[in-house]
Design a protein around this motif. Structure first.
Motif, PDB file in Angstrom:
ATOM      1  N   TRP A 188       0.833  -1.215   0.000  1.00  0.00           N
ATOM      2  CA  TRP A 188       0.000   0.000   0.000  1.00  0.00           C
ATOM      3  C   TRP A 188       0.862   1.258   0.000  1.00  0.00           C
ATOM      4  O   TRP A 188       0.599   2.210  -0.737  1.00  0.00           O
ATOM      5  N   PHE A 189       1.933   1.254   0.818  1.00  0.00           N
ATOM      6  CA  PHE A 189       2.779   2.443   0.894  1.00  0.00           C
ATOM      7  C   PHE A 189       3.543   2.664  -0.408  1.00  0.00           C
ATOM      8  O   PHE A 189       3.693   3.805  -0.858  1.00  0.00           O
ATOM      9  N   HIS A 190       3.978   1.578  -1.035  1.00  0.00           N
ATOM     10  CA  HIS A 190       4.681   1.710  -2.320  1.00  0.00           C
ATOM     11  C   HIS A 190       3.738   2.241  -3.396  1.00  0.00           C
ATOM     12  O   HIS A 190       4.123   3.102  -4.193  1.00  0.00           O
ATOM     13  N   ASP A 250      10.438   5.261  -9.574  1.00  0.00           N
ATOM     14  CA  ASP A 250      10.916   4.138  -8.762  1.00  0.00           C
ATOM     15  C   ASP A 250      12.108   4.533  -7.899  1.00  0.00           C
ATOM     16  O   ASP A 250      12.230   4.088  -6.746  1.00  0.00           O
ATOM     17  N   PHE A 251      13.013   5.356  -8.454  1.00  0.00           N
ATOM     18  CA  PHE A 251      14.204   5.742  -7.696  1.00  0.00           C
ATOM     19  C   PHE A 251      13.839   6.472  -6.410  1.00  0.00           C
ATOM     20  O   PHE A 251      14.299   6.116  -5.313  1.00  0.00           O
ATOM     21  N   TRP A 252      12.984   7.509  -6.527  1.00  0.00           N
ATOM     22  CA  TRP A 252      12.620   8.288  -5.346  1.00  0.00           C
ATOM     23  C   TRP A 252      11.764   7.485  -4.378  1.00  0.00           C
ATOM     24  O   TRP A 252      11.900   7.615  -3.151  1.00  0.00           O
ATOM     25  N   ALA A 253      10.891   6.636  -4.901  1.00  0.00           N
ATOM     26  CA  ALA A 253      10.047   5.810  -4.030  1.00  0.00           C
ATOM     27  C   ALA A 253      10.904   4.847  -3.215  1.00  0.00           C
ATOM     28  O   ALA A 253      10.740   4.714  -1.995  1.00  0.00           O
ATOM     29  N   ILE A 254      11.844   4.189  -3.897  1.00  0.00           N
ATOM     30  CA  ILE A 254      12.705   3.229  -3.192  1.00  0.00           C
ATOM     31  C   ILE A 254      13.624   3.948  -2.212  1.00  0.00           C
ATOM     32  O   ILE A 254      13.888   3.452  -1.107  1.00  0.00           O
ATOM     33  N   LEU A 255      14.093   5.138  -2.595  1.00  0.00           N
ATOM     34  CA  LEU A 255      14.952   5.912  -1.702  1.00  0.00           C
ATOM     35  C   LEU A 255      14.207   6.284  -0.419  1.00  0.00           C
ATOM     36  O   LEU A 255      14.737   6.123   0.698  1.00  0.00           O
ATOM     37  N   ILE A 256      12.984   6.767  -0.544  1.00  0.00           N
ATOM     38  CA  ILE A 256      12.183   7.134   0.632  1.00  0.00           C
ATOM     39  C   ILE A 256      11.919   5.899   1.495  1.00  0.00           C
ATOM     40  O   ILE A 256      12.032   5.939   2.730  1.00  0.00           O
ATOM     41  N   GLU A 257      11.587   4.787   0.861  1.00  0.00           N
ATOM     42  CA  GLU A 257      11.326   3.550   1.611  1.00  0.00           C
ATOM     43  C   GLU A 257      12.571   3.089   2.365  1.00  0.00           C
ATOM     44  O   GLU A 257      12.485   2.682   3.529  1.00  0.00           O
ATOM     45  N   CYS A 258      13.729   3.177   1.718  1.00  0.00           N
ATOM     46  CA  CYS A 258      14.974   2.753   2.360  1.00  0.00           C
ATOM     47  C   CYS A 258      15.307   3.639   3.556  1.00  0.00           C
ATOM     48  O   CYS A 258      15.745   3.146   4.608  1.00  0.00           O
TER      49      CYS A 258
END
Length: 362
Positions: free
Chosen positions: A10-12, A23-31
């Motif tokens: 859901w958060f992704h 994808d880059f910014w989403a994965i960066l924020i998640e990490c």
């Protein structure tokens, strides 16, 4: 049982579909968020373990423990953390400054890395590779290098002796630890941590039940070897305050010492967490094959099961520490090389035979 992967999905989707991030910014924020959560959980659990150690120690020694700072002494750990944060960090004369500085970071890196492999709930594991058991043992071994460099780089004979003891002790007991984990891998047929837990999710599915005698032997050997690997009593020969002052971290102050202190307590929780994951089902609830009972157990969140099992083993290891006297270094090595490792090797063969002949409980 609730699957935490629904939250992460859901958060992704929120970041990529709703907010339109790449994808880059989403994965960066998640990490970044996951990293902050890991460090936060690491710190909070360390404070809980420090307070628990003091209370358990006091109980076994017929004392009270912390009672004055805050209700029931709960703020004593907070006061100690603040004191450690404001202490001056100084360098030892003629020490190898590079090794002296790097050592605490290696110790904490190995501890946090191993901490990330713990499966907290179904779908709530940070690092979950198909060779997870192998990577877990590899990353946790980095701490041995940090302890050795701390003693060697401190320009202190006590610290050097402690570093040598630590290196010998920790490398030796890693043998038994790995053999016990391989025993579990043979029974479950996977090296993925989440797969090991899933293999224990049925009625009477915990490995100590499925694998009966070989699994019980591996469980006991793992706890003993893990206690020694974490430099906990009665295996705390590396520190040995009566003869080595404070061992490899004698010359460290402030958060330099704090990193070693944190890693010691969290390594205790990591050993207990791995034992709970591999042998006691991790987040898998108790299932006995009775539908009504099993359904009620499924309502209890997986993280409650995992934390309950892990802290039960932590309490057991603390009980052992404050019951038995410290061993000599020759006794520690004799226990490993003459008894535990041969027993683990024989047990590994026994588990192989049990699985090959289908003698385990399915």
């Amino acid at each position: 049982m609730f699957d935490f992967s629904q939250v992460t999905t859901w958060f992704h989707d929120l970041l990529t579909l709703t907010l339109g991030l790449g994808d880059f910014w989403a994965i960066l924020i998640e990490c970044v968020l996951v990293g902050a959560a890991v460090l936060g959980a690491y710190s909070v659990i360390a404070m809980i373990l420090i307070f628990m150690e003091r209370k358990v120690c006091a109980y076994f020694q017929c004392r009270i423990g912390p009672v004055r700072v805050g209700p029931w002494g709960l703020l004593q750990v907070v006061a100690d953390v603040l004191k450690m944060l404001i202490k001056e960090i100084f360098f030892v004369d003629k020490a190898d400054k590079l090794l002296y500085i790097v050592a605490p970071f290696l110790v904490i890196f190995g501890s946090v890395g191993a901490f990330c492999f713990l499966p907290w709930n179904r779908g709530a594991h940070i690092l979950d590779f198909n060779v997870g058991v192998f990577l877990l043992t590899a990353i946790s071994s980095i701490g041995v290098v940090g302890i050795f460099l701390a003693g060697w780089g401190s320009n202190n004979k006590y610290s050097v002796v402690s570093a040598m003891r630590s290196a010998v002790q920790m490398i030796s007991y890693e043998m038994s630890l790995c053999l016990c984990l391989i025993t579990a891998v043979i029974l479950t047929g996977t090296m993925q941590v989440s797969g090991i837990v899933e293999a224990q999710s049925g009625p009477w599915g915990w490995l100590i039940v499925q694998g009966h005698v070989p699994a019980l032997i591996a469980f006991v050997v793992f706890l003993i070897a893990g206690n020694a690997e974490a430099n906990r009593g009665p295996f705390d020969m590396a520190e040995a305050e009566s003869e080595l002052t404070a061992g490899h971290h004698t010359e460290y102050s402030g958060m330099g010492f704090g990193f070693f202190y944190l890693a010691e307590f969290l390594n205790l929780f990591i050993i207990a967490g791995i034992a709970a994951t591999v042998f006691l089902g991790g987040w898998a609830p108790i299932q006995i094959g009775v539908e009504a009972f099993d359904e009620v157990m499924q309502y209890i969140p997986g993280i409650v099961w995992f934390m309950g099992k892990a802290f039960l083993l932590v309490w057991l290891l603390m009980w052992i520490k404050w019951t038995f006297p410290r061993l000599r270094i020759d006794q520690i090595l004799k226990l490993e090389w003459k008894y535990l490792m041969p027993m683990a090797l024989i047990n590994l063969v026994l588990m192989t035979v049990v699985v090959a002949l289908g003698l385990y409980i399915k």
